[in-house]
Write a protein that holds these residues in place. Structure first.
Motif, PDB file in Angstrom:
ATOM      1  N   ASP A 111       1.118  -1.452   0.041  1.00 55.15           N
ATOM      2  CA  ASP A 111      -0.295   0.156  -0.033  1.00 55.15           C
ATOM      3  C   ASP A 111       1.328   1.279   0.037  1.00 55.15           C
ATOM      4  OD1 ASP A 111      -2.842  -1.336  -0.072  1.00 55.15           O
ATOM      5  OD2 ASP A 111      -3.505  -1.372   1.994  1.00 55.15           O
ATOM      6  N   SER A 112       2.085   1.019   0.870  1.00 56.81           N
ATOM      7  CA  SER A 112       3.465   2.388   0.485  1.00 56.81           C
ATOM      8  C   SER A 112       2.896   2.859  -0.852  1.00 56.81           C
ATOM      9  CB  SER A 112       3.554   2.514   1.832  1.00 56.81           C
ATOM     10  OG  SER A 112       4.712   1.383   1.380  1.00 56.81           O
ATOM     11  N   PHE A 113       3.464   1.469  -1.494  1.00 53.50           N
ATOM     12  CA  PHE A 113       4.379   1.793  -2.742  1.00 53.50           C
ATOM     13  C   PHE A 113       3.504   2.440  -3.736  1.00 53.50           C
ATOM     14  CE2 PHE A 113       8.132  -1.846  -2.421  1.00 53.50           C
ATOM     15  CZ  PHE A 113       8.846  -0.514  -1.981  1.00 53.50           C
ATOM     16  N   GLN A 114       1.723   1.468  -3.422  1.00 54.74           N
ATOM     17  CA  GLN A 114       0.977   2.078  -3.993  1.00 54.74           C
ATOM     18  C   GLN A 114       0.421   3.665  -4.095  1.00 54.74           C
ATOM     19  OE1 GLN A 114      -1.300   0.286  -5.415  1.00 54.74           O
ATOM     20  NE2 GLN A 114      -3.185   0.869  -5.602  1.00 54.74           N
ATOM     21  N   HIS A 115       0.509   3.924  -2.400  1.00 57.81           N
ATOM     22  CA  HIS A 115       0.416   5.258  -2.542  1.00 57.81           C
ATOM     23  C   HIS A 115       1.318   6.314  -3.004  1.00 57.81           C
ATOM     24  CE1 HIS A 115      -1.107   8.801   0.164  1.00 57.81           C
ATOM     25  NE2 HIS A 115       0.488   8.921   0.148  1.00 57.81           N
ATOM     26  N   PHE A 116       2.748   5.350  -3.196  1.00 56.60           N
ATOM     27  CA  PHE A 116       4.038   6.694  -3.832  1.00 56.60           C
ATOM     28  C   PHE A 116       4.062   6.450  -5.363  1.00 56.60           C
ATOM     29  CE2 PHE A 116       7.943   6.539  -5.835  1.00 56.60           C
ATOM     30  CZ  PHE A 116       8.323   7.129  -5.990  1.00 56.60           C
ATOM     31  N   GLU A 117       3.170   5.240  -6.020  1.00 53.78           N
ATOM     32  CA  GLU A 117       3.348   5.170  -7.342  1.00 53.78           C
ATOM     33  C   GLU A 117       2.996   4.337  -7.627  1.00 53.78           C
ATOM     34  OE1 GLU A 117       4.216   7.438  -9.594  1.00 53.78           O
ATOM     35  OE2 GLU A 117       3.284   6.016 -11.400  1.00 53.78           O
ATOM     36  N   PRO A 118       1.521   3.907  -8.052  1.00 56.69           N
ATOM     37  CA  PRO A 118       0.644   2.486  -8.302  1.00 56.69           C
ATOM     38  C   PRO A 118       0.958   1.615  -9.613  1.00 56.69           C
ATOM     39  CG  PRO A 118      -0.727   4.296  -8.651  1.00 56.69           C
ATOM     40  CD  PRO A 118       0.872   4.640  -8.397  1.00 56.69           C
ATOM     41  N   GLY A 119       2.585   1.665 -10.532  1.00 53.81           N
ATOM     42  CA  GLY A 119       2.372   0.622 -10.760  1.00 53.81           C
ATOM     43  C   GLY A 119       3.635   0.418 -10.525  1.00 53.81           C
ATOM     44  N   VAL A 120       4.508   0.972  -9.320  1.00 50.06           N
ATOM     45  CA  VAL A 120       5.893   0.331  -8.842  1.00 50.06           C
ATOM     46  C   VAL A 120       5.315  -1.088  -8.247  1.00 50.06           C
ATOM     47  CG1 VAL A 120       6.671   1.136  -6.239  1.00 50.06           C
ATOM     48  CG2 VAL A 120       7.366   2.076  -8.836  1.00 50.06           C
ATOM     49  N   ALA A 121       3.818  -0.183  -6.940  1.00 43.68           N
ATOM     50  CA  ALA A 121       3.597  -1.770  -6.273  1.00 43.68           C
ATOM     51  C   ALA A 121       3.184  -2.871  -7.023  1.00 43.68           C
ATOM     52  CB  ALA A 121       1.936  -1.120  -5.894  1.00 43.68           C
ATOM     53  N   ASP A 122       3.089  -2.646  -8.042  1.00 48.17           N
ATOM     54  CA  ASP A 122       2.101  -3.802  -9.137  1.00 48.17           C
ATOM     55  C   ASP A 122       3.699  -4.827  -9.167  1.00 48.17           C
ATOM     56  OD1 ASP A 122      -0.247  -3.463  -9.164  1.00 48.17           O
ATOM     57  OD2 ASP A 122      -0.365  -1.570 -11.058  1.00 48.17           O
ATOM     58  N   LEU A 123       4.411  -4.000  -9.215  1.00 43.75           N
ATOM     59  CA  LEU A 123       5.519  -5.073 -10.143  1.00 43.75           C
ATOM     60  C   LEU A 123       6.029  -5.123  -9.246  1.00 43.75           C
ATOM     61  CD1 LEU A 123       8.238  -2.383 -12.149  1.00 43.75           C
ATOM     62  CD2 LEU A 123       7.391  -4.386 -12.960  1.00 43.75           C
ATOM     63  N   ALA A 124       6.044  -4.631  -7.575  1.00 43.07           N
ATOM     64  CA  ALA A 124       6.775  -5.296  -6.492  1.00 43.07           C
ATOM     65  C   ALA A 124       5.359  -7.148  -6.021  1.00 43.07           C
ATOM     66  CB  ALA A 124       6.020  -4.328  -4.879  1.00 43.07           C
ATOM     67  N   SER A 125       4.380  -6.867  -6.504  1.00 44.13           N
ATOM     68  CA  SER A 125       3.362  -7.929  -5.925  1.00 44.13           C
ATOM     69  C   SER A 125       3.859  -9.227  -6.274  1.00 44.13           C
ATOM     70  CB  SER A 125       2.052  -7.411  -6.102  1.00 44.13           C
ATOM     71  OG  SER A 125       1.523  -7.198  -6.988  1.00 44.13           O
ATOM     72  N   ARG A 126       4.395  -8.675  -7.822  1.00 44.41           N
ATOM     73  CA  ARG A 126       4.737 -10.180  -8.408  1.00 44.41           C
ATOM     74  C   ARG A 126       5.570 -10.892  -8.189  1.00 44.41           C
ATOM     75  NH1 ARG A 126       7.483  -7.205 -14.076  1.00 44.41           N
ATOM     76  NH2 ARG A 126       8.377  -9.325 -13.833  1.00 44.41           N
ATOM     77  N   VAL A 127       6.923 -10.759  -6.513  1.00 41.74           N
ATOM     78  CA  VAL A 127       7.347 -11.152  -6.181  1.00 41.74           C
ATOM     79  C   VAL A 127       6.177 -12.135  -5.659  1.00 41.74           C
ATOM     80  CG1 VAL A 127       9.109 -11.171  -4.522  1.00 41.74           C
ATOM     81  CG2 VAL A 127       9.804  -9.062  -5.715  1.00 41.74           C
ATOM     82  N   PHE A 128       5.447 -12.014  -4.834  1.00 43.15           N
ATOM     83  CA  PHE A 128       4.160 -12.077  -4.328  1.00 43.15           C
ATOM     84  C   PHE A 128       3.332 -13.496  -4.876  1.00 43.15           C
ATOM     85  CE2 PHE A 128       4.904  -8.690  -1.566  1.00 43.15           C
ATOM     86  CZ  PHE A 128       5.030  -9.535  -0.227  1.00 43.15           C
ATOM     87  N   GLU A 129       3.195 -13.697  -5.898  1.00 39.70           N
ATOM     88  CA  GLU A 129       2.592 -14.003  -6.844  1.00 39.70           C
ATOM     89  C   GLU A 129       3.224 -15.291  -7.127  1.00 39.70           C
ATOM     90  OE1 GLU A 129       0.727 -10.682  -8.892  1.00 39.70           O
ATOM     91  OE2 GLU A 129       0.044 -10.332  -7.678  1.00 39.70           O
ATOM     92  N   ALA A 130       4.540 -14.794  -7.860  1.00 43.48           N
ATOM     93  CA  ALA A 130       5.621 -15.893  -8.190  1.00 43.48           C
ATOM     94  C   ALA A 130       5.782 -16.865  -7.106  1.00 43.48           C
ATOM     95  CB  ALA A 130       6.347 -14.885  -8.606  1.00 43.48           C
ATOM     96  N   ASN A 131       5.670 -15.855  -6.380  1.00 45.93           N
ATOM     97  CA  ASN A 131       6.189 -16.732  -4.998  1.00 45.93           C
ATOM     98  C   ASN A 131       7.655 -17.224  -4.915  1.00 45.93           C
ATOM     99  OD1 ASN A 131       5.744 -19.176  -2.195  1.00 45.93           O
ATOM    100  ND2 ASN A 131       5.127 -21.256  -4.167  1.00 45.93           N
ATOM    101  N   HIS A 132       7.995 -16.205  -5.340  1.00 46.42           N
ATOM    102  CA  HIS A 132       9.057 -16.443  -5.232  1.00 46.42           C
ATOM    103  C   HIS A 132      10.025 -15.616  -3.161  1.00 46.42           C
ATOM    104  CE1 HIS A 132      10.521 -16.144  -9.962  1.00 46.42           C
ATOM    105  NE2 HIS A 132       9.282 -17.394  -8.472  1.00 46.42           N
ATOM    106  N   MET A 188      11.835   3.812   3.464  1.00 43.31           N
ATOM    107  CA  MET A 188      11.413   5.610   4.108  1.00 43.31           C
ATOM    108  C   MET A 188      10.014   5.747   3.408  1.00 43.31           C
ATOM    109  SD  MET A 188      15.360   8.074   3.317  1.00 43.31           S
ATOM    110  CE  MET A 188      13.877   9.238   4.530  1.00 43.31           C
ATOM    111  N   VAL A 189       9.332   5.565   2.400  1.00 47.57           N
ATOM    112  CA  VAL A 189       8.195   5.439   2.067  1.00 47.57           C
ATOM    113  C   VAL A 189       7.145   5.068   2.572  1.00 47.57           C
ATOM    114  CG1 VAL A 189       6.327   5.196  -0.055  1.00 47.57           C
ATOM    115  CG2 VAL A 189       8.455   5.807  -0.535  1.00 47.57           C
ATOM    116  N   LEU A 190       7.574   3.337   3.338  1.00 48.01           N
ATOM    117  CA  LEU A 190       6.736   2.824   3.832  1.00 48.01           C
ATOM    118  C   LEU A 190       7.078   3.407   5.806  1.00 48.01           C
ATOM    119  CD1 LEU A 190       5.459   0.258   5.290  1.00 48.01           C
ATOM    120  CD2 LEU A 190       7.739   0.044   5.848  1.00 48.01           C
ATOM    121  N   VAL A 191       8.088   4.595   6.007  1.00 56.22           N
ATOM    122  CA  VAL A 191       8.048   4.913   7.782  1.00 56.22           C
ATOM    123  C   VAL A 191       6.967   5.823   7.609  1.00 56.22           C
ATOM    124  CG1 VAL A 191       9.317   6.337   9.273  1.00 56.22           C
ATOM    125  CG2 VAL A 191      10.325   4.242   7.768  1.00 56.22           C
ATOM    126  N   ASP A 192       7.112   6.628   6.647  1.00 59.43           N
ATOM    127  CA  ASP A 192       6.178   7.500   6.179  1.00 59.43           C
ATOM    128  C   ASP A 192       4.629   7.544   6.332  1.00 59.43           C
ATOM    129  OD1 ASP A 192       7.666  10.569   6.003  1.00 59.43           O
ATOM    130  OD2 ASP A 192       6.945  10.359   3.709  1.00 59.43           O
TER     131      ASP A 192
END
Ligand SMILES: [Zn+2]
Length: 600
Positions: free
Chosen positions: A323-344, A421-425
């Protein structure tokens, strides 16, 4: 879209996207494929000449890329499997077998880089012109032209290193990894590893903090003179090779060139940091007041100022980070969520799994693997954001070749630290509990100290220790120099305890990778400055930032950053990072201390 509706659970990762198993036909095929490709590449040797056609040359570079791609996939499988299950003998054997195989591959392909470096500038320029995205990789290799020896000499160094420098650092590891540390907690004597002991350095009980450090340096100190001699041996080896044979002007210059950071930039970074030592001293004085101490002891540097014991469920943590990544920039959160979805993502704490956390990016287009040991503490949430930041950095740069995709060391921590830093903010924005908020702020400055000033002073010590050793200094001389280094770092703000004279022999980095440590300070100050720009400019900042990340390792750090309007040659730029820390400290100074003491 909100990530808080999704559910994530603690789990091991899957390596199926690499290979079905270490003894699978696919793995056997990959080893054979690699051998065939290398043999094919070796047969090209006669084609290498200054007059080679640019198209043929590019074809050879592509062959080299393919060799590395296959090698990386095998190597990644070995590393990841072993990390997830370090006590497994089959995994240990597979790592050893892979290492040896790869060393052979490296020697068989060495002729290419040697030939490339031996070319005259004009011939190299002609070939680089049409090399597209490979250009910077080729250019960077040639930086070492003035420092490269003949093929037989290079091979002798490689061979002698296995029983020289590498053997010395291996002995250091073997010796120090055996250390057992004893500490009494609640009347019970515990025998601990270093990692487990150092948990007490952050304990709220001041006696336990002191006991942890005293025990750490009692044990290292007992072997102090031998560990010191081992250090001096590696230092002399470094000098003989880098300065004596390769003709670098100073020992640190060899590392600077590998990082592609000019000597003068590193000097500016170190000098500006040194001038800011009083800023952290001011923070330590503030911390002493919160802890109700006249003066902070060196033992209390990482003491918590509150006993906040807030924990987060893993699923909640994952959602918070995304969510904090999404809040910064949605596309960035989608990329990060690939790590979960790929089970990596290997998130659970498990016996035999290695400690700590890391992200391994195998090749462009393949979702990176992330390992954490999630235990629910706020720092575990921050670590998750950090490692996912690494993952999205390489995913953003996946348009590049295998050789130009990975950010070089000085830029490697950009997305990870920024992600934290985005998360802590975001946490600060949403957190209403004053204790938790204060804890988050203090922790940010604690971390800034550990990654910036502490590392800078290690680097300053390394520079001095290399100089002194080559001028004939003894271990005892280095001990004294180290104490002077600490005195300058802490000034009057911190009471130094004598056992810290052995701290330097307990820092593996200065043995393994001389002058590595300043890269931490470089990365963190860069991110702080970037973050300051983000806060000032908001949306307008994002494209510039994303451009830095998507450049990966496709150009010199100075040029990638100059494109984004950052001048790493200027002292003001580095000072900008310290200004962010000063703002944080001022926020903390504005909180009335009294209110806090009642809660301790
Ligand atoms: Zn990192």
């Amino acid at each position: 879209m909100s990530f808080s509706n999704l559910s994530y659970s603690l789990a091991p990762w899957s390596l199926a996207d690499l290979f079905p198993g270490h003894d699978s036909p696919e793995m056997k095929g990959a080893f054979e494929d690699l051998d065939t490709r290398v043999a094919g590449f070796e047969s090209n040797r006669p084609r290498l000449s200054a007059e080679i056609d640019p198209g043929d040359f590019l074809e050879l570079v592509r062959q080299m890329e393919e060799i590395n791609r296959v090698a990386r996939r095998i190597g990644a499988f070995a590393t990841l499997w072993f990390s997830a299950d370090t006590q497994n003998q089959a995994a240990q054997n597979f790592v050893a077998r892979t290492d040896q195989f790869m060393a052979g591959i490296q020697n068989r392909t060495l002729f290419f880089s040697l030939w490339w470096k031996s070319l005259e500038d004009e011939d190299a320029a002609r070939l680089m012109e049409s090399a597209g995205d490979f250009r910077y990789w080729l250019e960077e290799m040639r930086h070492f032209k003035p420092h490269t020896l003949s093929e037989p000499e290079e091979k002798v160094i490689n061979i002698k290193d296995t029983t020289g420098f590498n053997a010395m650092t291996m002995l250091y590891d073997t010796l120090t990894n055996r250390y057992v540390f004893k500490i009494e907690v609640d009347g019970e004597e515990k025998e601990l590893t270093r990692d487990a002991l150092m948990v007490y350095a952050r304990h709220h009980n001041p006696d336990l903090r002191a006991a942890a450090y005293q025990e750490l340096y009692r044990v290292y100190g007992e072997d102090g003179s031998i560990l010191g001699q081992m250090y001096q041996t590696t230092v002399r080896d470094w000098h003989n090779e880098q300065v004596g044979l390769r003709k670098f002007s100073e020992p640190i210059s060899a590392r600077n060139l590998a990082n592609d950071i000019p000597d003068e930039v590193v000097n500016t970074l170190l000098e500006v940091s040194r001038r800011n030592a009083p800023l952290f001293q001011r923070f330590f004085q503030l911390k002493a007041r919160w802890l109700g101490l006249e003066r902070l002891r060196r033992y209390d540097i990482y003491a918590p100022v509150a006993k906040s014991e807030k924990t987060y469920e893993y699923s909640q943590a994952a959602a918070m980070v995304l969510d904090s990544f999404q809040h910064f920039e949605p596309g960035v959160a989608d990329l990060a969520s690939r790590v979960f979805e790929a089970n990596h993502l290997d998130s659970e704490v498990r016996k035999g799994k290695r400690g700590g956390a890391f992200c391994l990016s195998v090749e462009p287009g393949v979702t990176p693997w992330v390992l954490v040991n999630y235990q629910g503490r706020p720092e575990d949430v921050a670590t998750l954001a950090h490692e996912l930041g690494h993952a999205l950095h390489s995913m953003l740069a996946e348009e590049h070749s295998l050789f130009t995709w990975h950010a070089s060391l000085p830029l490697a921590e950009t997305a990870s630290t920024f992600g934290e830093m985005v998360l802590v903010d975001r946490l600060l924005e949403e957190e209403s509990d004053e204790d938790v908020r204060r804890d988050l702020l203090f922790r940010q400055v604690d971390d800034a100290y550990a990654t910036i000033l502490r590392q800078v002073y290690f680097a300053l010590f390394e520079r001095q220790a290399h100089q002194m050793t080559n001028d004939g200094a003894s271990v005892e001389d280095l001990v004294n120099a180290y104490m002077e280094n600490l005195k300058e770092q802490f000034g009057d703000a911190v009471e130094l305890n004598d056992e810290f004279r052995w701290e330097w022999v307990s820092i593996p980095h200065i043995y393994h990778v001389p002058f590595y440590v300043y890269a931490y300070a470089f990365g963190q100050l860069l991110v702080l400055s970037l973050y300051k720009q983000f806060q000032a400019e908001g949306e307008a900042f994002k494209p510039r930032y994303l451009k830095i990340l998507s450049a990966g390792g496709s150009d010199a750090p100075a040029r990638i950053l100059a494109e984004a309007g950052i001048d790493i040659y200027s002292a003001e730029f580095w000072q900008g990072g310290f200004d962010v820390i000063r703002d944080l400290i001022e926020q903390l100074e504005a909180i009335p201390v009294k209110q806090m003491q009642a809660e301790i």
